[in-house]
Design a protein around this motif. Structure first.
Motif, PDB file in Angstrom:
ATOM      1  N   THR A  92     -24.095  -8.143  19.364  1.00  0.00           N
ATOM      2  CA  THR A  92     -23.699  -7.756  18.008  1.00  0.00           C
ATOM      3  C   THR A  92     -24.783  -8.011  16.970  1.00  0.00           C
ATOM      4  O   THR A  92     -24.550  -7.786  15.774  1.00  0.00           O
ATOM      5  CB  THR A  92     -22.421  -8.513  17.596  1.00  0.00           C
ATOM      6  OG1 THR A  92     -22.688  -9.924  17.588  1.00  0.00           O
ATOM      7  CG2 THR A  92     -21.277  -8.208  18.546  1.00  0.00           C
ATOM      8  N   THR A  93     -25.948  -8.459  17.380  1.00  0.00           N
ATOM      9  CA  THR A  93     -27.017  -8.762  16.427  1.00  0.00           C
ATOM     10  C   THR A  93     -27.814  -7.500  16.119  1.00  0.00           C
ATOM     11  O   THR A  93     -28.362  -6.873  17.030  1.00  0.00           O
ATOM     12  CB  THR A  93     -27.970  -9.828  16.993  1.00  0.00           C
ATOM     13  OG1 THR A  93     -27.227 -10.989  17.342  1.00  0.00           O
ATOM     14  CG2 THR A  93     -29.028 -10.197  15.959  1.00  0.00           C
ATOM     15  N   PRO A  94     -27.902  -7.085  14.860  1.00  0.00           N
ATOM     16  CA  PRO A  94     -28.638  -5.866  14.516  1.00  0.00           C
ATOM     17  C   PRO A  94     -30.123  -5.996  14.846  1.00  0.00           C
ATOM     18  O   PRO A  94     -30.707  -7.083  14.772  1.00  0.00           O
ATOM     19  CB  PRO A  94     -28.431  -5.743  12.996  1.00  0.00           C
ATOM     20  CG  PRO A  94     -27.259  -6.594  12.686  1.00  0.00           C
ATOM     21  CD  PRO A  94     -27.270  -7.707  13.681  1.00  0.00           C
ATOM     22  N   ARG A  95     -30.738  -4.878  15.180  1.00  0.00           N
ATOM     23  CA  ARG A  95     -32.152  -4.908  15.521  1.00  0.00           C
ATOM     24  C   ARG A  95     -32.995  -5.449  14.376  1.00  0.00           C
ATOM     25  O   ARG A  95     -34.013  -6.123  14.600  1.00  0.00           O
ATOM     26  CB  ARG A  95     -32.641  -3.496  15.895  1.00  0.00           C
ATOM     27  CG  ARG A  95     -34.034  -3.529  16.524  1.00  0.00           C
ATOM     28  CD  ARG A  95     -34.598  -2.139  16.788  1.00  0.00           C
ATOM     29  NE  ARG A  95     -35.807  -2.220  17.593  1.00  0.00           N
ATOM     30  CZ  ARG A  95     -36.988  -2.624  17.152  1.00  0.00           C
ATOM     31  NH1 ARG A  95     -37.128  -3.007  15.880  1.00  0.00           N
ATOM     32  NH2 ARG A  95     -38.048  -2.667  17.953  1.00  0.00           N
ATOM     33  N   SER A 195     -22.928 -12.673  11.196  1.00  0.00           N
ATOM     34  CA  SER A 195     -22.819 -11.903  12.432  1.00  0.00           C
ATOM     35  C   SER A 195     -21.351 -11.651  12.766  1.00  0.00           C
ATOM     36  O   SER A 195     -20.464 -12.381  12.340  1.00  0.00           O
ATOM     37  CB  SER A 195     -23.501 -12.647  13.592  1.00  0.00           C
ATOM     38  OG  SER A 195     -22.802 -13.828  13.898  1.00  0.00           O
TER      39      SER A 195
END
Length: 278
Positions: A92-95, A195
């Motif tokens: 779930t961590t954005p790039r 997050s």
């Protein structure tokens, strides 16, 4: 001639403590930070230059190094301390956040080092001290990206040490564990709060948080001042030692990683840090 140290990330924590320690030991100190106005207490000390340096802004890196040399004539030690930790589930961590983690903890450190190396090379002397983490030696759930950045830092530093030894320049790695008197935990908590968690991971996250709470309660955390002492030793002991474990709480985990077999290490870690579900 009085020696000079340039330290990144000096607004709080290890950086601020290290700046104060070097100054107290008679060094010239270039205490750098993203917002120099937060360094007023350091700026009031003798032989301390507070300068703006944001490791994500290459122009500020070049300017800070030039200011340091202009003010004190030379730099003898570079302490790459600036960093932060992402916490949460990888999926779930954005790039963009992953990029930021590496920009600060690795690529920014490389930029600062590259900016200082021509000066060290000309002097045929210098010490680079890179602040790693126990998470650069062993891994923990929920901080996979922080671990990745610190594992990369460790590999980079070790390889760089071979390149620079022929020039009289030493590279050191300092590995702290849990420390109470630092802003690191607050920022990591803020990052975690931003997050999101997928429902499938919720039992794991709850169990992992319980494991970490137990680890925090059972350990005697060090202080930033104690870590600063290890940083000072690494910078000044004149040895070819590469790695320095800075806090006692991680020594069993480091020993398990470095002094046992892979199977024994994984069994040791799964028993202590892997969440028990069901």
């Amino acid at each position: 001639m009085t020696n000079t140290v340039l330290i990144t990330g000096c607004s709080t924590g290890f950086g601020a403590a290290t700046a104060r320690l070097f100054q107290a030991r008679g060094w010239n100190v270039v205490a750098t930070m993203r917002a120099p106005e937060s360094g007023a207490a350091l700026a009031a000390l003798d032989n301390v230059l507070v300068a703006r340096l944001d490791v994500q802004d290459p122009a500020s890196v070049e300017t800070a190094v030039a200011e340091a040399i202009s003010r004190f004539g030379r730099i003898d030690v570079l302490v790459n301390n600036a960093g932060f930790g992402l916490s949460g589930i990888f999926e779930t961590t954005p790039r963009a956040k992953i990029q930021e983690q590496f920009d600060v903890n690795l690529f920014g450190l490389m930029d600062v080092t590259r900016a200082v190396l021509p000066h060290f090379r000309a002097n045929r002397a210098g010490v680079v001290v890179n602040i790693s983490s126990g998470a650069g030696v062993f891994t923990l759930p929920m901080i996979s990206l922080y671990c990745a950045s610190k594992f990369a830092l460790e590999g980079f530093s070790e390889a760089l040490s071979y390149e620079l030894s022929s020039l009289g320049v030493a590279v050191k790695i300092v590995e702290p564990g849990g420390v109470t008197s630092t802003d690191f935990g607050r920022r990591s908590g803020e990052e975690a709060a931003l997050s999101r968690t997928l429902p499938d991971y919720e039992p794991f996250v709850a169990a992992a948080n319980a494991v970490f709470a137990g680890l925090r309660a059972s350990r005697a955390a060090a202080t930033s001042e104690e870590v600063a002492e290890v940083i000072f030793t690494a910078a000044t002991d004149g040895t070819d030692q590469l790695r320095y474990v800075a806090t006692d709480d991680i020594r069993p985990l480091v020993a398990a990683r470095r002094e046992t077999s892979e199977a024994n290490y994984l069994a040791f870690m799964r028993e202590r840090v892997a969440p028990k579900l069901g």
